[in-house]
Every structure is written in structure tokens, then in C-alpha cells.
Enzyme design. Structure first.
Site, PDB file in Angstrom:
ATOM      1  N   ASP A   8       0.883  -1.153   0.000  1.00  0.00           N
ATOM      2  CA  ASP A   8       0.000   0.000   0.000  1.00  0.00           C
ATOM      3  C   ASP A   8       0.937   1.223   0.000  1.00  0.00           C
ATOM      4  O   ASP A   8       2.134   1.077   0.295  1.00  0.00           O
ATOM      5  CB  ASP A   8      -0.855  -0.057   1.274  1.00  0.00           C
ATOM      6  CG  ASP A   8      -1.655   1.196   1.484  1.00  0.00           C
ATOM      7  OD1 ASP A   8      -2.302   1.652   0.541  1.00  0.00           O
ATOM      8  OD2 ASP A   8      -1.623   1.723   2.625  1.00  0.00           O
ATOM      9  N   ASP A  10      -0.036   5.097   0.979  1.00  0.00           N
ATOM     10  CA  ASP A  10      -0.272   6.014   2.102  1.00  0.00           C
ATOM     11  C   ASP A  10      -0.251   5.247   3.422  1.00  0.00           C
ATOM     12  O   ASP A  10      -1.057   4.345   3.634  1.00  0.00           O
ATOM     13  CB  ASP A  10      -1.652   6.680   1.954  1.00  0.00           C
ATOM     14  CG  ASP A  10      -1.713   7.632   0.778  1.00  0.00           C
ATOM     15  OD1 ASP A  10      -0.669   8.155   0.389  1.00  0.00           O
ATOM     16  OD2 ASP A  10      -2.815   7.853   0.251  1.00  0.00           O
TER      17      ASP A  10
HETATM   18  P1  B16 Z   1      -6.549  10.393  -3.358  1.00  0.00           P
HETATM   19  P2  B16 Z   1      -3.698   4.088  -0.014  1.00  0.00           P
HETATM   20  C1  B16 Z   1      -5.585   5.991   0.027  1.00  0.00           C
HETATM   21  O1  B16 Z   1      -4.293   5.563  -0.284  1.00  0.00           O
HETATM   22  C2  B16 Z   1      -5.623   6.687   1.370  1.00  0.00           C
HETATM   23  O2  B16 Z   1      -5.368   5.770   2.414  1.00  0.00           O
HETATM   24  C3  B16 Z   1      -6.988   7.266   1.579  1.00  0.00           C
HETATM   25  O3  B16 Z   1      -7.054   7.941   2.820  1.00  0.00           O
HETATM   26  C4  B16 Z   1      -7.323   8.230   0.426  1.00  0.00           C
HETATM   27  O4  B16 Z   1      -8.630   8.752   0.571  1.00  0.00           O
HETATM   28  C5  B16 Z   1      -7.218   7.457  -0.883  1.00  0.00           C
HETATM   29  O5  B16 Z   1      -5.909   6.927  -0.997  1.00  0.00           O
HETATM   30  C6  B16 Z   1      -7.535   8.298  -2.090  1.00  0.00           C
HETATM   31  O6  B16 Z   1      -6.513   9.227  -2.277  1.00  0.00           O
HETATM   32  O7  B16 Z   1      -7.523  11.409  -2.875  1.00  0.00           O
HETATM   33  O8  B16 Z   1      -5.115  10.870  -3.381  1.00  0.00           O
HETATM   34  O9  B16 Z   1      -6.964   9.772  -4.683  1.00  0.00           O
HETATM   35  O10 B16 Z   1      -3.676   3.921   1.478  1.00  0.00           O
HETATM   36  O11 B16 Z   1      -4.573   3.098  -0.753  1.00  0.00           O
HETATM   37  O12 B16 Z   1      -2.308   4.197  -0.607  1.00  0.00           O
HETATM   38 MG    MG Z   2      -2.823   3.101   3.420  1.00  0.00          MG
END
Ligand code: B16
Ligand code: MG
Length: 215
Positions: A8, A10
């Protein structure tokens, strides 16, 4: 036998969760809405629009806005988030991640990124890490978001590895569910477990010990 590691982004490769929190908090404050760390926990691994829906639900405001207004709010949050992301630089990966990645490469394992973030390419570029992975899933092309297994299965397919030979690393409950549904071994990074448990739970990425995790 482990043949691939799927990360993953984030909360696993980089601490962008704090940027998401600050950007949503700014929008919530503007609207006079409640938003705290506990609500933020529910947004991890969840898409941008679904995240907005959760914040509106918590504040009993689901019906208050048109789709256009919601799209505008999500775009505003994203502009602020992107301005934070642009402060990232090479070396800002979470502790232990770079070494774990190098060990994986040296052992001949494939690596991929399974992030639902549409900003994943920008984040990796700012970290100077875009070419450190064999494959980066395109969140825009994956129709069913986590907790569906789709994004992890997409990575396994692209790497040419059986899901049973993959390890998935996640910080979010939705992500752990996705990894397990994909039939992979799940490593959790400080996951706030409310349903499916990871196979191995670590307190932080600093505990990513290649010799202990990869069999
Ligand atoms: P964006 P991951 C996710 O990333 C985040 O955990 C989540 O909090 C966020 O809303 C989502 O990406 C969408 O992100 O707005 O940048 O498209 O944890 O799957 O890497
Ligand atoms: Mg994450």
C-alpha cells in the site's frame, strides 16, 4: 513461497495519512463540521469521494449537497493535499521501507504498489521512488475499491505471480480485508483492527524485518 511483495502507499511507504487528515480537517473546519482522528481512521484506504461521503454522514449532511458541490469540495481538498505532497522529497519514505525494498530486490522478489490514491504517481515521483517498483496499479482503472481484492489481484496479475505467493502490506482495515480476500498473506502496519485481522501485525514500518517476514 514468497515471490512478490505488494505495498500500500499512504501509511506504508510514506506518511501521507497526516496530509490527508490536515486537508480534510481544513475542509471540515470551513464547513463547521466535526472531524477528528477517529473519523480519519475510517478514511484510510478509502477513495476520495467515499471519504467525503463518510465525513458528511458523520455530520448528518449527506443530503445537503448536489453532486457538483461534492465534486468541488473533493477537488478543493485535493488541491490542498497536493500542495502538501509537493513538499515530499527523496529520503522521506517511512523508516525501514527502503531497506526492506532493497532486500526484496536482491532476493529476486517482484514488488508493486496497490494504492487507491489517484495521486500515487505524484507521491512516488516526489519521493524519487517511481522506478523502485516493478508495477504501480492505476487506481483510476480499478473499479471496485478496497476492501474488494481487485487492486491486489491486478498487481499479482501484472507481476505474473500467483496471489498465494504474494505478501500484501497495509495500514488500513479496508486494505487488510482486500489482501485476505485476494488470498494473500497480510502484514499490517499498526492497523486499527475492527474486523479481519492481519496475519502479522507490526507496530510500525521500522519492524519490517525481511528475514522474519519473507519465507
Ligand atoms: P486520493 P492508499 C488511500 O491511499 C488513502 O489511504 C486514503 O485515505 C485516500 O482517501 C485514498 O488513498 C484516495 O486518495 O484522494 O489521493 O486519490 O492507502 O490506498 O495508498
Ligand atoms: Mg494506506
Amino acid at each position: 513461497m514468497t515471490k512478490a511483495i505488494i505495498f500500500d502507499l499512504d501509511g506504508v511507504i510514506v506518511d501521507t495519512a497526516k496530509f490527508h487528515f490536515l486537508a480534510w480537517k481544513s475542509l471540515a473546519d470551513e464547513l463547521g463540521y466535526f472531524f477528528d482522528e477517529k473519523v480519519n481512521e475510517r478514511l484510510k484506504g478509502v477513495s476520495r469521494m467515499r471519504s467525503l461521503e463518510i465525513i458528511l454522514e458523520v455530520n448528518g449532511a449527506t443530503e445537503k449537497f448536489t453532486d457538483d458541490e461534492k465534486a468541488e469540495m473533493a477537488a478543493r481538498k485535493n488541491d490542498l493535499y497536493v500542495s502538501f505532497v509537493k513538499t515530499l522529497k527523496p529520503g522521506d519514505m517511512l523508516p525501514g521501507v527502503e531497506e526492506f525494498l532493497s532486500r526484496a530486490k536482491a532476493a529476486g522478489l517482484k514488488t508493486a504498489v496497490a494504492s487507491v490514491s489517484k495521486n500515487a504517481p505524484l507521491v512516488l515521483k516526489c519521493l524519487g521512488a517511481a522506478d523502485k517498483f516493478d508495477y504501480v496499479a492505476d487506481a483510476a482503472r480499478v473499479t471496485r475499491s478496497k476492501p474488494a481484492p481487485d487492486i491486489f489481484l491486478d498487481c499479482a496479475r501484472a507481476l505474473g505471480v500467483d496471489p498465494a505467493d504474494c505478501i500484501g502490506v497495509e495500514d488500513a482495515q479496508a486494505g487488510i480485508e482486500a489482501i485476505k480476500a485476494a488470498g494473500m498473506y497480510a502484514v499490517g502496519i499498526n492497523v486499527d483492527v475492527t474486523s479481519v485481522e492481519p496475519d502479522l501485525q507490526l507496530r510500525s514500518t521500522a519492524e519490517l524485518d525481511f528475514d522474519k517476514i519473507v519465507k
